[in-house]
Scaffold this active site. Structure first.
Site, PDB file in Angstrom:
ATOM      1  N   SER A 139       2.591  46.558  66.905  1.00 15.48           N
ATOM      2  CA  SER A 139       2.396  45.981  65.574  1.00 15.48           C
ATOM      3  C   SER A 139       1.162  46.606  64.945  1.00 15.48           C
ATOM      4  CB  SER A 139       2.199  44.467  65.688  1.00 15.48           C
ATOM      5  OG  SER A 139       1.743  43.910  64.470  1.00 15.48           O
ATOM      6  N   TYR A 154      -1.850  36.958  69.226  1.00  9.34           N
ATOM      7  CA  TYR A 154      -0.780  37.958  69.070  1.00  9.34           C
ATOM      8  C   TYR A 154      -1.392  39.348  68.897  1.00  9.34           C
ATOM      9  CZ  TYR A 154       3.077  40.524  66.905  1.00  9.34           C
ATOM     10  OH  TYR A 154       4.032  41.473  66.592  1.00  9.34           O
TER      11      TYR A 154
END
Length: 251
Positions: A139, A154
């Site tokens: 990501s 995350y």
């Protein structure tokens, strides 16, 4: 045809990648996920797209024994693995000052350990063939953490994933130069990912990338071209350059 395995294939980005590869009909597609009904539905859609062979394997890749079972099942069915896509992931919306042990443990197990289990299980096969491609879906939050402080755990887990991917690559570069450890770094994707993280539906967020566009970029860059770094939008490269310049300013 090359055999490509996609984890987290029952929805979202994994489903989109599977359907596009099926449509191209130039890969044998293997789908792995926990939810049998959803997985079977995606497999049926892949077959409808023209895929010559689609295999669906129900497994939780957050568990090492289930990963080993899944890898054995793929090899029993197809005899080889050419590409393994670690696409399993989950979000968590908690500020860093409020993180609990459970928050961090869950992010690490889902976003990191699943990939480690899979790479460790598939590596002996790749080494025997002296070739193969791992694609780890990371990501932009694994590159630029301050984009979203609410996604702290995350983001940290994706930083760990990036680091361990680089370490795997460095460990094997000299003896196995044709085993590629590729990273894909999308930004916000138009799926229900945000809902599973306890926040807004990602499809409603401004600038969310169409999931099919994102899948196409990863397939082209990481799977077909075997690039070690794939950014799914041109703007992400500019963001990375600016971020790096802020960390290492010119003299």
């Amino acid at each position: 045809m090359p055999v490509v395995v996609i984890t987290g294939a029952s929805a979202g980005l994994g489903e989109a990648m599977a359907l596009q590869l099926a449509s191209a009909a130039d890969h044998t597609v293997v789908l792995i996920a926990r939810r049998k009904d959803a997985l079977d539905a995606v497999a049926a859609r892949c077959t409808g797209k023209g895929a010559a062979a689609v295999t669906a394997i129900v497994a939780d890749v957050c568990k090492r024994d289930e990963v080993e079972r899944a890898v054995a099942a793929v090899l029993a069915a197809h005899g080889t693995i050419d590409v393994w896509v670690n696409n399993v992931g989950r979000g968590c919306n908690v500020l860093p000052s409020a993180l609990t042990d459970a928050d961090v443990s869950d992010m690490m197990q889902v976003n990191v350990m699943s990939a480690i289990y899979c790479m460790q299980a598939v590596l002996p096969h790749f080494k025997a063939r002296r070739t193969g491609t791992f694609v780890n879906v990371s990501s932009m939050l694994g590159r630029i953490p301050h984009i979203s402080t609410i996604r702290s755990a995350y983001s940290a887990s994706k930083h760990f994933l990036n680091g361990i991917t680089g370490s795997f690559a460095a460990e094997h570069a000299a003896e196995y130069p044709d085993i590629v450890f590729a990273l894909a770094s999308p930004g916000v994707i138009g799926t229900d990912f945000g809902l599973t993280a306890g926040s807004a539906d990602s499809r409603t967020l401004p600038g969310a990338q169409d999931v099919d566009e994102c899948a196409a970029a990863i397939i082209d860059g990481a799977i077909r071209k075997r690039q070690r770094e794939t950014y799914t939008q041109p703007a992400h490269k500019a963001m990375m350059r600016q971020h790096l310049e802020s960390l290492v300013p010119a003299e």
